[in-house]
Enzyme design. Sequence first.
Site, PDB file in Angstrom:
ATOM      1  N   ARG A   3      39.062  47.299  31.045  1.00 59.66           N
ATOM      2  CA  ARG A   3      39.059  46.550  32.452  1.00 59.66           C
ATOM      3  C   ARG A   3      37.912  46.065  33.166  1.00 59.66           C
ATOM      4  NH1 ARG A   3      44.826  43.419  33.419  1.00 59.66           N
ATOM      5  NH2 ARG A   3      43.608  42.059  33.761  1.00 59.66           N
ATOM      6  N   PRO A   4      36.618  46.089  32.508  1.00 59.13           N
ATOM      7  CA  PRO A   4      35.481  46.871  33.184  1.00 59.13           C
ATOM      8  C   PRO A   4      34.991  45.308  34.044  1.00 59.13           C
ATOM      9  CG  PRO A   4      35.146  46.414  30.711  1.00 59.13           C
ATOM     10  CD  PRO A   4      36.351  46.689  31.423  1.00 59.13           C
ATOM     11  N   MET A   5      34.042  45.662  34.864  1.00 59.94           N
ATOM     12  CA  MET A   5      34.068  44.095  36.046  1.00 59.94           C
ATOM     13  C   MET A   5      32.138  43.981  35.320  1.00 59.94           C
ATOM     14  SD  MET A   5      35.501  45.142  38.571  1.00 59.94           S
ATOM     15  CE  MET A   5      34.433  43.815  39.878  1.00 59.94           C
ATOM     16  N   CYS A  27      44.244  49.277  33.804  1.00 60.80           N
ATOM     17  CA  CYS A  27      45.551  49.131  33.901  1.00 60.80           C
ATOM     18  C   CYS A  27      46.374  49.899  32.101  1.00 60.80           C
ATOM     19  CB  CYS A  27      45.631  48.117  34.278  1.00 60.80           C
ATOM     20  SG  CYS A  27      45.567  46.886  33.303  1.00 60.80           S
ATOM     21  N   ARG A  69      44.496  45.058  39.464  1.00 65.15           N
ATOM     22  CA  ARG A  69      43.302  44.744  39.056  1.00 65.15           C
ATOM     23  C   ARG A  69      42.919  43.183  39.741  1.00 65.15           C
ATOM     24  NH1 ARG A  69      38.707  44.952  35.197  1.00 65.15           N
ATOM     25  NH2 ARG A  69      38.625  42.932  35.398  1.00 65.15           N
ATOM     26  N   ASP A  76      48.812  36.907  26.810  1.00 62.57           N
ATOM     27  CA  ASP A  76      49.818  37.128  27.685  1.00 62.57           C
ATOM     28  C   ASP A  76      51.491  36.330  27.195  1.00 62.57           C
ATOM     29  OD1 ASP A  76      48.288  36.227  30.372  1.00 62.57           O
ATOM     30  OD2 ASP A  76      47.931  38.090  29.629  1.00 62.57           O
ATOM     31  N   LYS A 131      51.182  32.497  38.746  1.00 61.25           N
ATOM     32  CA  LYS A 131      50.885  33.398  38.602  1.00 61.25           C
ATOM     33  C   LYS A 131      49.371  33.471  39.065  1.00 61.25           C
ATOM     34  CE  LYS A 131      50.720  38.130  36.471  1.00 61.25           C
ATOM     35  NZ  LYS A 131      49.355  38.369  36.430  1.00 61.25           N
ATOM     36  N   ASN A 132      48.637  33.511  37.817  1.00 60.27           N
ATOM     37  CA  ASN A 132      47.286  33.653  36.892  1.00 60.27           C
ATOM     38  C   ASN A 132      46.501  31.869  38.299  1.00 60.27           C
ATOM     39  OD1 ASN A 132      47.490  35.744  36.290  1.00 60.27           O
ATOM     40  ND2 ASN A 132      47.898  35.035  34.093  1.00 60.27           N
ATOM     41  N   ARG A 161      56.366  41.779  39.273  1.00 58.29           N
ATOM     42  CA  ARG A 161      55.021  41.440  39.422  1.00 58.29           C
ATOM     43  C   ARG A 161      54.551  40.198  39.157  1.00 58.29           C
ATOM     44  NH1 ARG A 161      50.410  44.454  36.836  1.00 58.29           N
ATOM     45  NH2 ARG A 161      49.715  42.802  37.832  1.00 58.29           N
ATOM     46  N   LEU A 167      30.286  41.879  33.322  1.00 53.59           N
ATOM     47  CA  LEU A 167      29.897  40.251  33.517  1.00 53.59           C
ATOM     48  C   LEU A 167      30.405  39.900  35.373  1.00 53.59           C
ATOM     49  CD1 LEU A 167      32.200  39.665  30.205  1.00 53.59           C
ATOM     50  CD2 LEU A 167      29.717  40.598  30.095  1.00 53.59           C
TER      51      LEU A 167
HETATM   52  C1  EPZ Z   1      43.130  37.595  33.508  1.00 50.46           C
HETATM   53  O1  EPZ Z   1      42.553  38.652  33.701  1.00 50.46           O
HETATM   54  C2  EPZ Z   1      44.828  37.545  33.725  1.00 50.46           C
HETATM   55  N1  EPZ Z   1      44.913  37.866  34.938  1.00 50.46           N
HETATM   56  C3  EPZ Z   1      45.137  37.877  32.870  1.00 50.46           C
HETATM   57  O2  EPZ Z   1      46.778  38.319  32.744  1.00 50.46           O
HETATM   58  C4  EPZ Z   1      44.943  38.038  31.564  1.00 50.46           C
HETATM   59  O3  EPZ Z   1      45.578  38.633  30.012  1.00 50.46           O
HETATM   60  C5  EPZ Z   1      43.325  37.517  30.960  1.00 50.46           C
HETATM   61  O4  EPZ Z   1      42.953  37.082  32.485  1.00 50.46           O
HETATM   62  C6  EPZ Z   1      43.012  37.206  29.238  1.00 50.46           C
HETATM   63  O5  EPZ Z   1      43.694  35.347  29.430  1.00 50.46           O
HETATM   64  C7  EPZ Z   1      44.637  36.984  36.063  1.00 50.46           C
HETATM   65  O6  EPZ Z   1      44.297  36.511  35.915  1.00 50.46           O
HETATM   66  C8  EPZ Z   1      45.133  37.644  37.910  1.00 50.46           C
HETATM   67  P1  EPZ Z   1      38.912  38.806  31.389  1.00 50.46           P
HETATM   68  P2  EPZ Z   1      41.230  38.980  33.838  1.00 50.46           P
HETATM   69  O7  EPZ Z   1      38.367  39.352  32.229  1.00 50.46           O
HETATM   70  O8  EPZ Z   1      40.366  38.203  34.582  1.00 50.46           O
HETATM   71  C9  EPZ Z   1      36.705  42.156  28.790  1.00 50.46           C
HETATM   72  C10 EPZ Z   1      48.877  39.075  33.374  1.00 50.46           C
HETATM   73  O9  EPZ Z   1      49.655  39.505  31.940  1.00 50.46           O
HETATM   74  N2  EPZ Z   1      36.170  41.791  30.155  1.00 50.46           N
HETATM   75  O10 EPZ Z   1      38.937  37.564  30.932  1.00 50.46           O
HETATM   76  O11 EPZ Z   1      40.618  40.599  33.786  1.00 50.46           O
HETATM   77  C11 EPZ Z   1      38.363  42.850  29.680  1.00 50.46           C
HETATM   78  O12 EPZ Z   1      38.078  44.146  29.101  1.00 50.46           O
HETATM   79  C12 EPZ Z   1      47.612  39.469  33.154  1.00 50.46           C
HETATM   80  O13 EPZ Z   1      49.264  38.523  33.606  1.00 50.46           O
HETATM   81  C13 EPZ Z   1      34.395  42.723  29.854  1.00 50.46           C
HETATM   82  O14 EPZ Z   1      34.205  43.634  29.564  1.00 50.46           O
HETATM   83  O15 EPZ Z   1      40.501  39.545  31.720  1.00 50.46           O
HETATM   84  C14 EPZ Z   1      39.248  41.520  28.936  1.00 50.46           C
HETATM   85  O16 EPZ Z   1      39.053  42.764  27.256  1.00 50.46           O
HETATM   86  C15 EPZ Z   1      46.789  39.937  32.057  1.00 50.46           C
HETATM   87  N3  EPZ Z   1      33.604  42.715  31.518  1.00 50.46           N
HETATM   88  C16 EPZ Z   1      38.303  40.604  28.487  1.00 50.46           C
HETATM   89  O17 EPZ Z   1      37.009  40.710  28.612  1.00 50.46           O
HETATM   90  C17 EPZ Z   1      33.911  41.810  32.666  1.00 50.46           C
HETATM   91  O18 EPZ Z   1      33.211  42.303  33.214  1.00 50.46           O
HETATM   92  C18 EPZ Z   1      39.398  39.188  28.849  1.00 50.46           C
HETATM   93  O19 EPZ Z   1      39.254  40.299  30.474  1.00 50.46           O
HETATM   94  C19 EPZ Z   1      35.450  41.114  32.765  1.00 50.46           C
HETATM   95  C20 EPZ Z   1      36.226  41.227  31.297  1.00 50.46           C
END
Ligand code: EPZ
Length: 419
Positions: A121-123, A116, A92, A306, A22-23, A398, A125
Amino acid sequence: MQKFMIAGSSRLKGTIRASGSKNATLPVLAASILNAGKSVIREVPRLVDVLVMNDLLVHLGAKVNFDRDIIEVDSSNIQPVEISEDLMRRMRASNLVLGSLLGRFGYVKIAYPGGCQIGSRPMNLHLKGLQLLGATIQEKSGYIIAEANRLTGAEIHLDLPSVGATENLMMAAVLADGVTIIRNVAKEPELVNLQNYLNSIGGHVRGAGTDTIKIEGVRPEELRPAEHTIIPDRIEVGTYMVAAAITGGDVTIVNVIPEHLDPLLAKLREAGVNVTVGNGYVRVLGNGRVKAVDIKTMPYPGFPTDMQPQMMALLSLAEGTSVITETIFENRFKHVGELRRMGADIKVEGRTAIVKGVDRLSGACVEASDLRAGASLILAALSAEGGSVLENVQHIDRGYDRSETKYNALGGRIIRVQS
Ligand code: EPZ
């Protein structure tokens, strides 16, 4: 709404085939916006999240045909139309279209995908990186508007190895003018998969899987149609491995890239689970009660967040006390309360869960709050004494391709009913 009726005291046996990741699929679908042409993507899992991303691409003007496990996308006629809240709210990962729309059109307007169950999950970065590439970003009334004449290559150092931020910035940089270096990137296998797709459509991306990714920008006319095969889903594989361990079964999973499972293999073996790794498959033999182990979720190649809920279900039955620390998301213990309803002995202190192993779990009425929490409750229910009812299985759909079919093929007894 739908629910699963799950019989307890199962012992899973047999062989199943892992579906595509999926990811890995979601960023590749988002990246197909870049090449303004056809992409044929194989080994695509049949998941709700994939259908949501397809809907998003169609909303933008793409032609999408999803037949069996193959998606054909024609992104020739995509336009950077606004993506409203109701579309963004469904998933998301919809935010992954940000980089490719901005890279191709120099304009994108998307509603904030919002947080969620597992965290805010801010953006920040994602947006900071796009600004370094020359975009102007406005955030107002719940929307992100990003604009740029043409993005220009830059040096970016991520505060933390965010998967989504790394993916968005890779996609944005493909059509930027000049070279982009992104440091402290996520190293998950799904990033390597995305790099392979981007290069197959004519991008020049190097370094995915290491700490630094280098993208040499190309002109839009250099991009071309491509075919791509999605890597197997290491989290789906891990979930079924834990299912074998928790039910004391004997399960072989094929269509596997074993090295993607290294952190999980190490932990399962540390807990005393018998795992055999072969060419393209893994085999798990549950042999009695597992031993307590400590887990700290970390970015890849650390232990994957995960898989944290699934391992918690297994360790709820371990000999001894395990300490599980969730360092990635601030609220990923929603499954604890439900496991406790089944008799687990778990105490949460901030981002740490203390899991004291019990002899047996008992079937109960429980509900899934998110994808992986739901997955962990299926595992607990399969091994529990007595039947269970799992509500809100839409969360499972999902991220797990035909989950009850696969569990039942292994001897599980799961029936899906309308709630
Ligand atoms: C991806 O989510 C995966 N989703 C998630 O899988 C997975 O848990 C996660 O990576 C971590 O491995 C997909 O690939 C579709 P991150 P993502 O940005 O990209 C913080 C599942 O169950 N952060 O690596 O959203 C954030 O809040 C899902 O399949 C910021 O602070 O994860 C988190 O604490 C759940 N600012 C940490 O980084 C930002 O701009 C990691 O988030 C972005 C993220």
